[in-house]
Design an enzyme around this catalytic site. Structure first.
Site, PDB file in Angstrom:
ATOM      1  N   ASP A   1     -29.084  -5.286  -3.180  1.00  0.00           N
ATOM      2  CA  ASP A   1     -30.123  -3.649  -2.910  1.00  0.00           C
ATOM      3  C   ASP A   1     -29.155  -2.749  -2.702  1.00  0.00           C
ATOM      4  O   ASP A   1     -28.482  -2.321  -1.597  1.00  0.00           O
ATOM      5  CB  ASP A   1     -30.682  -4.422  -1.421  1.00  0.00           C
TER       6      ASP A   1
ATOM      7  N   CYS B   1     -34.259  17.232  23.025  1.00  0.00           N
ATOM      8  CA  CYS B   1     -34.242  18.605  24.514  1.00  0.00           C
ATOM      9  C   CYS B   1     -32.670  19.078  23.691  1.00  0.00           C
ATOM     10  O   CYS B   1     -31.925  19.069  24.470  1.00  0.00           O
ATOM     11  CB  CYS B   1     -33.501  17.019  25.497  1.00  0.00           C
TER      12      CYS B   1
ATOM     13  N   LYS C   1     -38.750 -11.579  -4.367  1.00  0.00           N
ATOM     14  CA  LYS C   1     -38.541 -10.524  -3.163  1.00  0.00           C
ATOM     15  C   LYS C   1     -38.897 -11.512  -2.093  1.00  0.00           C
ATOM     16  O   LYS C   1     -39.533 -12.320  -2.139  1.00  0.00           O
ATOM     17  CB  LYS C   1     -39.276 -10.049  -3.538  1.00  0.00           C
TER      18      LYS C   1
ATOM     19  N   TYR D   1     -25.703  -6.006 -17.210  1.00  0.00           N
ATOM     20  CA  TYR D   1     -26.399  -5.859 -18.819  1.00  0.00           C
ATOM     21  C   TYR D   1     -25.879  -4.326 -19.122  1.00  0.00           C
ATOM     22  O   TYR D   1     -26.088  -3.734 -19.199  1.00  0.00           O
ATOM     23  CB  TYR D   1     -27.917  -4.884 -17.742  1.00  0.00           C
TER      24      TYR D   1
ATOM     25  N   GLU E   1     -29.617 -15.169 -10.618  1.00  0.00           N
ATOM     26  CA  GLU E   1     -28.723 -14.064 -10.129  1.00  0.00           C
ATOM     27  C   GLU E   1     -28.939 -13.404  -8.844  1.00  0.00           C
ATOM     28  O   GLU E   1     -30.367 -13.690  -8.505  1.00  0.00           O
ATOM     29  CB  GLU E   1     -28.631 -12.363 -11.146  1.00  0.00           C
TER      30      GLU E   1
ATOM     31  N   CYS F   1     -34.680  14.729  32.192  1.00  0.00           N
ATOM     32  CA  CYS F   1     -34.386  16.248  32.802  1.00  0.00           C
ATOM     33  C   CYS F   1     -35.859  17.130  32.673  1.00  0.00           C
ATOM     34  O   CYS F   1     -35.371  18.105  33.441  1.00  0.00           O
ATOM     35  CB  CYS F   1     -32.873  17.196  32.150  1.00  0.00           C
TER      36      CYS F   1
ATOM     37  N   LYS G   1     -30.080 -10.828  -6.670  1.00  0.00           N
ATOM     38  CA  LYS G   1     -30.972  -9.063  -6.928  1.00  0.00           C
ATOM     39  C   LYS G   1     -29.741  -7.978  -5.612  1.00  0.00           C
ATOM     40  O   LYS G   1     -30.671  -7.999  -4.696  1.00  0.00           O
ATOM     41  CB  LYS G   1     -32.355  -9.222  -6.556  1.00  0.00           C
TER      42      LYS G   1
ATOM     43  N   CYS H   1     -38.525  15.365  28.343  1.00  0.00           N
ATOM     44  CA  CYS H   1     -37.366  15.069  28.436  1.00  0.00           C
ATOM     45  C   CYS H   1     -37.984  14.050  30.015  1.00  0.00           C
ATOM     46  O   CYS H   1     -37.179  14.384  31.046  1.00  0.00           O
ATOM     47  CB  CYS H   1     -36.121  15.529  28.767  1.00  0.00           C
TER      48      CYS H   1
ATOM     49  N   ASP I   1       0.556  -1.345  -0.162  1.00  0.00           N
ATOM     50  CA  ASP I   1      -0.467   0.515  -0.555  1.00  0.00           C
ATOM     51  C   ASP I   1       1.074   1.342  -0.171  1.00  0.00           C
ATOM     52  O   ASP I   1       0.357   2.253  -0.745  1.00  0.00           O
ATOM     53  CB  ASP I   1      -0.869  -0.030   1.315  1.00  0.00           C
TER      54      ASP I   1
ATOM     55  N   LYS J   1     -33.519 -13.690 -15.429  1.00  0.00           N
ATOM     56  CA  LYS J   1     -33.895 -13.781 -17.484  1.00  0.00           C
ATOM     57  C   LYS J   1     -33.508 -14.714 -17.910  1.00  0.00           C
ATOM     58  O   LYS J   1     -33.220 -15.793 -17.758  1.00  0.00           O
ATOM     59  CB  LYS J   1     -32.395 -12.562 -16.561  1.00  0.00           C
TER      60      LYS J   1
ATOM     61  N   CYS K   1     -28.463  18.514  30.482  1.00  0.00           N
ATOM     62  CA  CYS K   1     -29.391  17.180  30.687  1.00  0.00           C
ATOM     63  C   CYS K   1     -28.474  15.717  31.103  1.00  0.00           C
ATOM     64  O   CYS K   1     -27.398  15.753  29.939  1.00  0.00           O
ATOM     65  CB  CYS K   1     -29.923  16.831  29.245  1.00  0.00           C
TER      66      CYS K   1
HETATM   67  S1  IVH Z   1     -31.763  -6.564 -14.197  1.00  0.00           S
HETATM   68  C1  IVH Z   1     -34.379  -4.502 -16.882  1.00  0.00           C
HETATM   69  N1  IVH Z   1     -29.818  -7.710 -12.238  1.00  0.00           N
HETATM   70  O1  IVH Z   1     -33.073  -4.550  -9.564  1.00  0.00           O
HETATM   71  C2  IVH Z   1     -33.809  -4.378 -15.919  1.00  0.00           C
HETATM   72  N2  IVH Z   1     -31.482  -6.345 -12.131  1.00  0.00           N
HETATM   73  O2  IVH Z   1     -36.295  -4.106  -9.842  1.00  0.00           O
HETATM   74  C3  IVH Z   1     -32.501  -5.067 -16.310  1.00  0.00           C
HETATM   75  N3  IVH Z   1     -31.159  -5.296  -9.536  1.00  0.00           N
HETATM   76  O3  IVH Z   1     -33.616  -1.968 -11.922  1.00  0.00           O
HETATM   77  C4  IVH Z   1     -32.205  -4.985 -14.444  1.00  0.00           C
HETATM   78  N4  IVH Z   1     -29.740  -7.263  -9.015  1.00  0.00           N
HETATM   79  O4  IVH Z   1     -31.207  -1.691 -10.458  1.00  0.00           O
HETATM   80  C5  IVH Z   1     -31.088  -6.783 -12.719  1.00  0.00           C
HETATM   81  N5  IVH Z   1     -28.874  -9.438 -10.746  1.00  0.00           N
HETATM   82  C6  IVH Z   1     -29.182  -7.767 -11.351  1.00  0.00           C
HETATM   83  C7  IVH Z   1     -29.715  -7.016 -10.343  1.00  0.00           C
HETATM   84  C8  IVH Z   1     -30.973  -5.532 -10.779  1.00  0.00           C
HETATM   85  C9  IVH Z   1     -30.524  -5.248  -8.844  1.00  0.00           C
HETATM   86  C10 IVH Z   1     -32.028  -3.994  -8.899  1.00  0.00           C
HETATM   87  C11 IVH Z   1     -31.267  -2.736 -10.393  1.00  0.00           C
HETATM   88  C12 IVH Z   1     -33.216  -3.263 -11.999  1.00  0.00           C
HETATM   89  C13 IVH Z   1     -34.019  -3.481 -10.154  1.00  0.00           C
HETATM   90  C14 IVH Z   1     -35.638  -4.188 -10.705  1.00  0.00           C
END
Ligand code: IVH
Length: 678
Positions: A114, A420, A308, A222, A110, A405, A112, A402, A31, A284, A426
């Site tokens: 967050d 407060c 979900k 994507y 894949e 106090c 999803k 409060c 580093d 997908k 306090c």
């Molecule tokens: S594919 C046409 N792959 O989830 C949309 N989305 O509700 C193609 N997200 O807009 C999205 N992980 O912000 C895709 N492995 C993943 C994802 C993912 C999180 C999010 C993304 C998307 C939203 C869809």
């Protein structure tokens, strides 16, 4: 080697090291060596900004300030996915896909992620622009901030198309999220509710250096463009990795919907071990040809769907509501619950956030409440199980005074916070300030801790931060207190033995050398965190100068807005604070930058009044400090007495016009360096 060649060579070298470190997890230099090379490049770029490369690793450090994000139209609209919550819905999705294409379909599964969606455009292998989803048609240009994210490549490798767009998700890993929230709580700012909010707040920050510091991450998955050489999603993702993108770590083909369901079940449990948040699985259709045939509905593609995960949620009975008071007086309501199992732990308490959330939920005595693990971390109350509400009950109103106090509470609209206002008297606020003062990033009095502070406060030995410097050996020796077990902490005895007392007093003595910027952080002015304290210290150089600054002068400092400036003025207007400061000064604490921090390098700018405007390669307040180090004086507005305007990128048009009308010279950052001979 010419400077241009050297800059190019260093850029390529450092980018390769970044790639080894962040993508291959296989660094080949230390580093320190990396930092050394990076600093060298920074110096060269400062001297020869015209040779800075578009993929310069110095962009990762940030330093730009975006006043307002430009709105940019997306090349292709940014759609979102339809959601499903059950196996049945996944089976329906499979059925409808097959009925539309009349054949068997291969899926790709894949995680999803967050976080928040991002679109990044590359031209000739160079990151051109990064835009948030916005309303799906147009979003905010957050390029400078995205350039600081180490896992987003600035330059690609291999046989990439000349122009294309890539989409993915920006996210904040749990450890960085927790660190950020600890820091926010340290300075009395409300913590982010979950990593997604934190990521989104971070990406919209105006100062890219702060974005760089917070450590966002991304996954890109994507790709969109006119001439993409692959026939399916899976192969594209593999190719993306070759070009240098950080792609999903988990990606799996599924020949049947049953395989998709198995994947979903597997990750519903495994996700708890991931170091970043996911909220489901994305399924997908693999083939691009089939994706084209399936097309989209008004809002979502028909070729993909999100499953979900159910947030883990249980219902349990409310026993009582406590109100916690933070160092800055903010009140957080906390529900005491009948113990219940949730995501592997027993939950007894959960946050009700603030008065607004509590009143929206409309909680009544003895209600059954739904508890959820917010971002898997702090349990929170998300609703009331009305089916179990007793017929005769009574609504619980947020307290008006409060609980400790007795002061009448005030409301802080901006942050949905109730606080407060009795900051000086306090007890939890006093103890909170004492604890803050001893913190590692403040005075670092590590031989003291929460327990000892509590004892010394109860005994009347510590009432404010100046009292630390009056503590005597004989007063401390032999004090002892038994703390019964509570809130997961075991039963313990805290005692002040000889060695302990010696360490405490030595630590207090030692703290007199702590530099001014940390003293400024330690005294606990609301909203003045570690970074702001540093900036204020460098700008004003002494406590006196800061105490006498007007609101306008305070707001000259980068990142200091209305709220912070007002809080500083408020602090120095309190007689009690001034008394404490006098005692601290007399005790010998550092109330000004040291000689070393404050030396003048030369006097080439002696007697010159200079106005700084726009964005530079270094933060603006560093630029102002430079001016002072070379003997110049910073002034905020242009007048006939201004000697010149130092203009960075995006200098305001009003300022430019004014300078031109008054015939004041405008010089660039480069000309400035030449002028001072740096
Ligand atoms: S594919 C046409 N792959 O989830 C949309 N989305 O509700 C193609 N997200 O807009 C999205 N992980 O912000 C895709 N492995 C993943 C994802 C993912 C999180 C999010 C993304 C998307 C939203 C869809």
């Amino acid at each position: 080697m010419t400077p241009e060649e050297e800059i190019k060579k260093l850029t390529a070298e450092l980018n390769q090291h970044n790639y080894n470190y962040y993508m291959l997890d296989n660094p080949v230099i230390s580093d320190e060596e990396f930092d050394h090379l990076l600093r060298h490049l920074q110096d060269l770029e400062k001297k020869y900004p015209e040779f800075q490369q578009p993929d310069s690793p110095t962009l990762r450090v940030g330093g730009t300030v975006t006043k307002k994000f430009q709105t940019v139209k997306h090349i292709y609209p940014m759609l979102s996915l339809g959601n499903t919550y059950s196996e049945e819905e996944l089976l329906e999705f499979d059925k409808s896909v097959k009925s539309l294409v009349n054949q068997d379909v291969e899926y790709v599964c894949e995680l999803k992620y967050d976080g928040l969606a991002i679109s990044v455009v590359y031209e000739n292998g160079i990151l051109l622009r990064a835009v948030t989803r916005g309303d799906g048609t147009k979003g905010d240009d957050v390029t400078a901030n995205v350039q600081t994210i180490k896992s987003v490549p600035l330059r690609l490798h291999g046989d990439y198309p000349s122009f294309f767009e890539i989409r993915g998700e920006i996210l904040l890993p749990f450890d960085r999220f927790e660190r950020l929230n600890r820091e926010r709580e340290d300075v009395g700012e409300p913590p982010f509710a979950n990593p997604r909010n934190a990521a989104s707040g971070t990406l919209k920050l105006q100062e890219s250096a702060e974005v760089a510091r917070r450590g966002l991450d991304c996954r890109l998955y994507y790709v969109l463009g006119k001439e993409l050489p692959y026939q399916n999603h899976y192969d594209s993702v593999m190719k993306l990795k070759d070009w240098g993108f950080k792609t999903p770590e988990v990606i799996q083909k599924a020949a049947t919907i049953q395989e998709v369901i198995d994947f979903v079940h597997h990750w519903d449990t495994e996700r708890k071990k991931l170091p970043f948040p996911i909220d489901g699985i994305v399924v997908k259709v693999n083939s691009y040809e089939l994706q084209r045939q399936l097309g989209m509905t008004a809002k979502n593609p028909r070729w993909a769907i999100a499953y979900k995960f159910k947030a883990e949620k249980v219902s349990t009975q409310l026993l009582s509501v406590d109100y916690q008071i933070g160092r800055t007086g903010i009140i957080t309501p906390v529900a005491n619950l009948s113990p219940v199992q949730l995501a592997g732990t027993t939950v007894r308490r959960a946050t009700l956030h603030n008065a607004e959330v509590m009143s929206t939920l409309g909680i009544c005595k003895n209600d059954y409440l739904y508890v959820e693990k917010g971002g898997e971390i702090i349990p929170k109350i998300v609703g009331v199980d009305l089916s179990k509400r007793a017929s005769e009950t009574e609504k619980i109103d947020f307290i008006t005074h409060c609980p400790v106090c007795g002061a009448t509470l005030s409301k802080n609209d901006e942050e949905a916070g109730t606080f407060c206002p009795n900051e000086l008297h306090c007890p939890p606020q006093i103890k909170g300030r004492l604890e803050h003062f001893i913190g590692r990033k403040a005075m670092n009095l590590d031989s003291l801790g929460e327990g000892k502070i509590e004892i010394l406060y109860e005994r009347g030995l510590l009432n404010n931060i100046a009292d630390f410097y009056d503590l005597q050996y004989d007063q401390l020796l032999g004090i002892e207190k038994h703390f019964p077990a509570e809130d997961g902490k075991p039963d313990r005895i805290v005692s002040f033995r000889e060695k302990t007392v010696e360490n405490i007093l030595a630590g207090i003595q030692q703290s007199k050398k702590v530099p001014f910027e940390r003293v400024l952080f330690a005294i606990g002015i609301r909203y003045v965190g570690e970074t702001t304290a540093k900036k204020l210290a460098r700008y004003f150089k002494s406590m006196d100068a800061l105490a006498n600054a007007t609101k306008e002068e305070l707001m000259e400092v980068n990142d200091v807005g209305d709220r912070v400036a007002e809080s500083i003025i408020h602090y120095f207007n309190q007689t009690e604070n001034l008394e404490i400061l006098i005692r601290l000064r007399n005790a010998g604490l550092q109330f000004a930058l040291s000689e070393e921090e404050n030396t003048q390098i030369s006097n080439v700018l002696e007697g010159k009044s200079i106005v700084v405007s726009g964005v530079f390669s270094i933060p603006r307040d560093e630029m102002k400090r430079k001016i002072e180090q070379y003997g110049g004086k910073n002034v905020s507005s242009i007048s006939k007495n201004t000697h010149f305007v130092l203009a960075g990128d995006k200098m305001g048009p009003e300022k430019r016009k004014k300078a031109e009308t008054l015939g004041i010279r405008i010089i660039s950052e480069q000309e400035f360096y030449e002028m001072i001979g740096a």
